[in-house]
Design a protein around this motif. Structure first.
Motif, PDB file in Angstrom:
ATOM      1  N   SER A 197      -1.738  -4.863  16.049  1.00  0.00           N
ATOM      2  CA  SER A 197      -1.555  -6.313  16.231  1.00  0.00           C
ATOM      3  C   SER A 197      -1.144  -6.670  17.649  1.00  0.00           C
ATOM      4  O   SER A 197      -1.286  -7.814  18.080  1.00  0.00           O
ATOM      5  N   LEU A 198      -0.619  -5.665  18.387  1.00  0.00           N
ATOM      6  CA  LEU A 198      -0.145  -5.896  19.747  1.00  0.00           C
ATOM      7  C   LEU A 198      -1.064  -5.250  20.789  1.00  0.00           C
ATOM      8  O   LEU A 198      -0.687  -5.081  21.956  1.00  0.00           O
ATOM      9  N   GLY A 199      -2.265  -4.855  20.358  1.00  0.00           N
ATOM     10  CA  GLY A 199      -3.260  -4.341  21.287  1.00  0.00           C
ATOM     11  C   GLY A 199      -3.096  -2.890  21.663  1.00  0.00           C
ATOM     12  O   GLY A 199      -3.564  -2.461  22.721  1.00  0.00           O
ATOM     13  N   VAL A 200      -2.447  -2.102  20.805  1.00  0.00           N
ATOM     14  CA  VAL A 200      -2.234  -0.678  21.091  1.00  0.00           C
ATOM     15  C   VAL A 200      -3.046   0.158  20.100  1.00  0.00           C
ATOM     16  O   VAL A 200      -2.936  -0.021  18.881  1.00  0.00           O
ATOM     17  N   GLU A 201      -3.843   1.079  20.616  1.00  0.00           N
ATOM     18  CA  GLU A 201      -4.622   1.980  19.767  1.00  0.00           C
ATOM     19  C   GLU A 201      -3.731   3.139  19.335  1.00  0.00           C
ATOM     20  O   GLU A 201      -3.122   3.806  20.161  1.00  0.00           O
ATOM     21  N   ALA A 202      -3.649   3.386  18.038  1.00  0.00           N
ATOM     22  CA  ALA A 202      -2.746   4.426  17.536  1.00  0.00           C
ATOM     23  C   ALA A 202      -3.444   5.314  16.520  1.00  0.00           C
ATOM     24  O   ALA A 202      -4.333   4.870  15.784  1.00  0.00           O
ATOM     25  N   SER A 203      -3.031   6.576  16.475  1.00  0.00           N
ATOM     26  CA  SER A 203      -3.521   7.546  15.483  1.00  0.00           C
ATOM     27  C   SER A 203      -2.329   8.198  14.813  1.00  0.00           C
ATOM     28  O   SER A 203      -1.323   8.510  15.461  1.00  0.00           O
ATOM     29  N   ILE A 204      -2.438   8.420  13.486  1.00  0.00           N
ATOM     30  CA  ILE A 204      -1.374   9.082  12.734  1.00  0.00           C
ATOM     31  C   ILE A 204      -1.710  10.569  12.645  1.00  0.00           C
ATOM     32  O   ILE A 204      -2.784  10.941  12.161  1.00  0.00           O
ATOM     33  N   LEU A 205      -0.794  11.419  13.103  1.00  0.00           N
ATOM     34  CA  LEU A 205      -1.024  12.865  13.153  1.00  0.00           C
ATOM     35  C   LEU A 205       0.037  13.609  12.349  1.00  0.00           C
ATOM     36  O   LEU A 205       1.206  13.212  12.329  1.00  0.00           O
ATOM     37  N   TYR A 206      -0.394  14.708  11.718  1.00  0.00           N
ATOM     38  CA  TYR A 206       0.557  15.535  10.977  1.00  0.00           C
ATOM     39  C   TYR A 206       0.137  16.993  11.046  1.00  0.00           C
ATOM     40  O   TYR A 206      -1.017  17.327  11.344  1.00  0.00           O
ATOM     41  N   HIS A 207       1.079  17.864  10.752  1.00  0.00           N
ATOM     42  CA  HIS A 207       0.821  19.307  10.683  1.00  0.00           C
ATOM     43  C   HIS A 207       1.135  19.778   9.267  1.00  0.00           C
ATOM     44  O   HIS A 207       1.995  19.225   8.583  1.00  0.00           O
ATOM     45  N   GLY A 208       0.450  20.829   8.843  1.00  0.00           N
ATOM     46  CA  GLY A 208       0.725  21.393   7.522  1.00  0.00           C
ATOM     47  C   GLY A 208      -0.302  20.950   6.500  1.00  0.00           C
ATOM     48  O   GLY A 208      -1.467  20.722   6.833  1.00  0.00           O
ATOM     49  N   ARG A 209       0.164  20.806   5.258  1.00  0.00           N
ATOM     50  CA  ARG A 209      -0.745  20.458   4.164  1.00  0.00           C
ATOM     51  C   ARG A 209      -0.187  19.289   3.375  1.00  0.00           C
ATOM     52  O   ARG A 209       1.030  19.116   3.288  1.00  0.00           O
ATOM     53  N   ILE A 210      -1.086  18.513   2.807  1.00  0.00           N
ATOM     54  CA  ILE A 210      -0.681  17.525   1.806  1.00  0.00           C
ATOM     55  C   ILE A 210      -1.021  18.170   0.473  1.00  0.00           C
ATOM     56  O   ILE A 210      -2.132  18.031  -0.040  1.00  0.00           O
ATOM     57  N   GLY A 211      -0.061  18.942  -0.039  1.00  0.00           N
ATOM     58  CA  GLY A 211      -0.356  19.781  -1.195  1.00  0.00           C
ATOM     59  C   GLY A 211       0.070  19.204  -2.528  1.00  0.00           C
ATOM     60  O   GLY A 211      -0.560  19.450  -3.558  1.00  0.00           O
ATOM     61  N   HIS A 212       1.143  18.456  -2.552  1.00  0.00           N
ATOM     62  CA  HIS A 212       1.637  17.851  -3.790  1.00  0.00           C
ATOM     63  C   HIS A 212       0.542  16.966  -4.382  1.00  0.00           C
ATOM     64  O   HIS A 212      -0.046  16.139  -3.686  1.00  0.00           O
ATOM     65  N   GLN A 213       0.234  17.157  -5.673  1.00  0.00           N
ATOM     66  CA  GLN A 213      -0.897  16.434  -6.259  1.00  0.00           C
ATOM     67  C   GLN A 213      -0.737  14.920  -6.180  1.00  0.00           C
ATOM     68  O   GLN A 213      -1.712  14.180  -5.996  1.00  0.00           O
ATOM     69  N   GLU A 214       0.500  14.419  -6.282  1.00  0.00           N
ATOM     70  CA  GLU A 214       0.721  12.985  -6.171  1.00  0.00           C
ATOM     71  C   GLU A 214       0.425  12.514  -4.745  1.00  0.00           C
ATOM     72  O   GLU A 214      -0.129  11.432  -4.542  1.00  0.00           O
ATOM     73  N   ASN A 215       0.816  13.317  -3.762  1.00  0.00           N
ATOM     74  CA  ASN A 215       0.571  12.944  -2.368  1.00  0.00           C
ATOM     75  C   ASN A 215      -0.919  12.956  -2.034  1.00  0.00           C
ATOM     76  O   ASN A 215      -1.417  12.107  -1.284  1.00  0.00           O
ATOM     77  N   LYS A 216      -1.637  13.952  -2.585  1.00  0.00           N
ATOM     78  CA  LYS A 216      -3.087  13.984  -2.391  1.00  0.00           C
ATOM     79  C   LYS A 216      -3.738  12.741  -2.985  1.00  0.00           C
ATOM     80  O   LYS A 216      -4.595  12.106  -2.356  1.00  0.00           O
ATOM     81  N   ALA A 217      -3.325  12.399  -4.201  1.00  0.00           N
ATOM     82  CA  ALA A 217      -3.878  11.210  -4.860  1.00  0.00           C
ATOM     83  C   ALA A 217      -3.553   9.957  -4.056  1.00  0.00           C
ATOM     84  O   ALA A 217      -4.385   9.055  -3.912  1.00  0.00           O
ATOM     85  N   PHE A 218      -2.343   9.906  -3.524  1.00  0.00           N
ATOM     86  CA  PHE A 218      -1.889   8.769  -2.713  1.00  0.00           C
ATOM     87  C   PHE A 218      -2.813   8.539  -1.513  1.00  0.00           C
ATOM     88  O   PHE A 218      -3.289   7.432  -1.278  1.00  0.00           O
ATOM     89  N   VAL A 219      -3.099   9.605  -0.765  1.00  0.00           N
ATOM     90  CA  VAL A 219      -3.945   9.499   0.425  1.00  0.00           C
ATOM     91  C   VAL A 219      -5.383   9.171   0.037  1.00  0.00           C
ATOM     92  O   VAL A 219      -6.029   8.313   0.651  1.00  0.00           O
ATOM     93  N   ASN A 220      -5.876   9.814  -1.013  1.00  0.00           N
ATOM     94  CA  ASN A 220      -7.281   9.624  -1.414  1.00  0.00           C
ATOM     95  C   ASN A 220      -7.539   8.236  -2.001  1.00  0.00           C
ATOM     96  O   ASN A 220      -8.517   7.569  -1.651  1.00  0.00           O
ATOM     97  N   LEU A 221      -6.653   7.796  -2.908  1.00  0.00           N
ATOM     98  CA  LEU A 221      -6.865   6.507  -3.562  1.00  0.00           C
ATOM     99  C   LEU A 221      -6.753   5.339  -2.586  1.00  0.00           C
ATOM    100  O   LEU A 221      -7.458   4.334  -2.725  1.00  0.00           O
ATOM    101  N   LEU A 222      -5.870   5.467  -1.592  1.00  0.00           N
ATOM    102  CA  LEU A 222      -5.693   4.382  -0.625  1.00  0.00           C
ATOM    103  C   LEU A 222      -6.587   4.539   0.600  1.00  0.00           C
ATOM    104  O   LEU A 222      -6.630   3.651   1.453  1.00  0.00           O
ATOM    105  N   GLY A 223      -7.283   5.674   0.706  1.00  0.00           N
ATOM    106  CA  GLY A 223      -8.189   5.885   1.830  1.00  0.00           C
ATOM    107  C   GLY A 223      -7.489   5.880   3.180  1.00  0.00           C
ATOM    108  O   GLY A 223      -7.971   5.274   4.142  1.00  0.00           O
TER     109      GLY A 223
END
Length: 488
Positions: A197-223
C-alpha cells in the motif's frame, strides 16, 4: 377499546419500562442522568439541595427532595421496575448509610452501584451489599490509560508507515521464523500488504518445512505465496524485516549480526539486545497477528477476506482458541477480523486429517514417556517432521496429573525439543533457554529448542545415540527446573 382500558394499557406500558434511581446529583450523577436520558432511559434523581432539585425539575427530570442517609427515604420512593440504584454522592458516609437502608428492602434483582473515594470505603460498601463500587480516580486513570494506548497505536502506525515510505520503490525481504506457523505466516502476509500500500515490493521468506498438516492446509487453502530462503539471496533485497522472530540467526536463516530494518514479534527476547531501525515487541500479546491487525486498523488499510482469515486463524492457533496467554487486544483483534473472514475455510482448517507420521510420533511419545511428579518427558527417537513434536506435547498435556510436557526427537544433525505447560509457576521459555541455550525459547507455556548433535554425531550406533541424547536432554531440563532425576 374503552378509554379506561386505554388508560390502563398506557399505565401498564409506562410501568414496565426500566428505571434508574440516582441518589446524588453532583457532577457525576448529573452527567450520568443526562447520558441515560439521551439513551431513552427513565431516570429518577434524589438530592437534598432544594435549589438543585428545582433546577433539575425545570430541565425535565423526575426529581425527589431527600437525604440519601435518611432511613425514611426508601419509603418515599416507588421502586417498581427499578433496574439499578446508584449512590453517587461524594460523601462516603451518606452512600454507606444509603446502601444499608435500601439493601434491607429492595428486591435482590435490583443492582446497587456506589461511589467511593478510596479502597477502604470501597470495601465497606461491598460488605454492605453493593454489587459494584467504583472510585472516580480509578475510572479517570483507566480511561486515560486507554486513550494513551490509542495514542501509542497511532504513534507506532505512523512510525512504521514513515519507515516503509522511506524505502519506497525498494525490495523488502520479510523473513518469518523457521518451519513457520499460521501466526508467523499471516503476520508476514499483513506486513506485505502494508508495504504494498506504500509502494514497497516485498517477499515473504522462510527456512525449513511447513510440515504440520493444519499449517499445510492453511497455506494451500488460502493460496499464500511464500518463498524458500534457499532459493533467494538476501543481498538481492534492500531491506530485511524479521516477523514473529527478533534475532538474526535465531530460528531463522538470516546471518547473525546482519543489519535488520524491522523487528515485529510477540515473543519476549530475554536478555538479548534487539538491534533494528524499527522495533515493536509486545510480549503481553498472544500473537504477532494481533499486532499486525492493529497496524492494519491504524493505517486504515483494506483487509481482504484472505488476509482476515489468515490473521484470525493465526491469533486463534497461537492462543489455542484464547485459552493460552490471551490479552484483551487478541480478543479485540479477533472480533474485528471475524466478520471479514471466510468461515468455510476456517471450518476446513479445524478438521484436517492426521498424518501417519504424526500418529506414529504420538504413539512413541506415549510409549516412551518418563514422569517425574507433574513433569512428563518423552524421547520419540528419529523424526522426519519436527512439527509432530508440539502436537505430541499438546496431547500429553491432557494426561491426568501432568502440568508440563517436553517431547524431543533426533533428525540427521539436530535434536528438536518442544514443550507445553499449564503450570503458572513455570516459565517454559526461560527454562528452555536456561537448559538448552540461545537457540531455545518461546512463551511461558509453550516453548521449543533445537540443538546441534555436536559430539553425539560421531556415535555410529543409532540406539546408543538416542540413549545419550535422552540422558542429556532429560538431565539438562530437570536441572533447569530444579528436579532431581530418579535415575530410573
Amino acid at each position: 377499546m374503552s378509554n379506561s382500558s386505554k388508560d390502563a394499557d398506557s399505565n401498564f406500558k409506562s410501568t414496565v419500562k426500566p428505571r434508574y434511581l440516582i441518589l446524588g446529583s453532583g457532577s457525576i450523577g448529573f452527567a450520568l442522568a443526562k447520558e441515560l436520558r439521551e439513551s431513552n432511559k427513565l431516570v429518577i434523581i434524589v438530592d437534598k439541595d432544594e435549589a438543585k432539585v428545582e433546577t433539575l425539575r425545570e430541565e425535565g427530570f423526575e426529581t425527589i427532595l431527600g437525604d440519601i442517609s435518611d432511613p425514611e427515604l426508601v419509603n418515599n420512593i416507588d421502586l417498581k421496575n427499578i433496574v439499578a440504584i446508584l449512590f453517587l454522592s461524594s460523601n462516603n458516609e451518606a452512600n454507606r448509610k444509603g446502601i444499608e437502608n435500601f439493601k434491607k428492602v429492595v428486591n435482590p434483582d435490583i443492582q446497587i452501584f456506589a461511589r467511593a473515594s478510596d479502597i477502604i470505603n470501597k470495601e465497606k460498601m461491598e460488605d454492605l451489599g453493593s454489587d459494584y463500587v467504583f472510585m472516580p480516580s480509578k475510572l479517570v486513570a483507566s480511561s486515560l490509560s486507554r486513550s494513551l494506548e490509542r495514542a501509542e497505536s497511532v504513534h507506532r502506525g505512523n512510525r512504521l508507515a514513515r519507515w516503509l515510505k522511506g524505502i519506497r520503490d525498494k525490495k523488502l525481504a520479510i523473513v518469518i521464523h523457521d518451519n513457520p506457523d499460521p501466526d508467523a505466516i499471516s503476520s508476514g502476509l499483513a506486513l506485505k500488504e502494508i508495504a504494498k500500500s506504500l509502494g514497497v515490493e516485498a517477499s515473504i521468506l522462510y527456512h525449513g518445512r511447513i510440515g504440520h498438516q493444519e499449517n499445510k492446509a492453511f497455506v494451500n487453502l488460502l493460496g499464500i505465496d511464500l518463498g524458500k530462503m534457499e532459493e533467494h539471496n538476501l543481498k538481492d533485497f534492500d531491506e530485511i524485516a524479521l516477523i514473529d522472530c527478533s534475532i538474526p540467526g535465531v530460528n531463522n536463516m538470516v546471518s547473525p549480526n546482519s543489519y535488520v530494518g524491522i523487528v515485529i514479534d510477540h515473543h519476549p527476547p530475554g536478555d538479548t539486545e534487539i538491534k533494528a531501525e524499527y522495533i515493536d515487541i509486545r510480549p503481553n500479546f498472544g500473537a504477532t497477528a494481533t499486532i499486525m491487525t492493529k497496524y492494519l486498523q491504524q493505517l486504515n488499510i483494506n483487509i481482504s477476506k484472505t488476509l482476515a482469515t489468515a490473521l484470525l486463524y493465526g491469533i486463534r492457533t497461537d492462543t489455542q482458541d484464547f485459552k493460552r496467554k490471551t490479552d484483551p487486544a487478541d480478543l479485540s483483534a479477533a472480533s474485528y477480523l471475524y466478520p471479514l473472514s471466510n468461515h468455510g475455510i476456517l471450518d476446513q482448517l479445524e478438521q484436517p486429517s492426521m498424518a501417519i507420521e504424526t500418529l506414529e510420533v504420538l504413539g512413541e511419545a506415549i510409549r516412551n514417556r518418563q514422569v517425574l511428579g507433574s513433569y512428563l518427558l518423552s524421547n520419540v527417537g528419529n523424526i522426519r517432521d519436527r512439527d509432530t513434536l508440539p502436537q505430541a506435547a499438546d496431547y500429553l498435556l491432557s494426561l491426568e496429573g501432568i502440568s508440563t510436557t517436553v517431547v524431543f526427537g533426533v533428525s540427521e544433525d539436530r535434536i528438536y525439543i518442544s514443550g507445553r505447560s499449564t503450570d503458572i509457576r513455570v516459565n517454559l521459555g526461560e527454562i528452555m533457554r536456561q537448559a538448552f541455550g540461545e537457540d531455545a525459547g518461546g512463551h511461558a507455556n509453550a516453548a521449543g529448542a533445537q540443538i546441534p548433535l555436536g559430539v553425539f554425531s560421531a556415535t555410529k550406533d543409532r540406539q546408543t545415540l538416542l540413549r545419550l541424547v535422552n540422558e542429556a536432554v532429560v538431565k539438562r531440563f530437570l536441572n533447569a527446573v530444579g528436579v532431581e532425576s530418579t535415575g530410573e
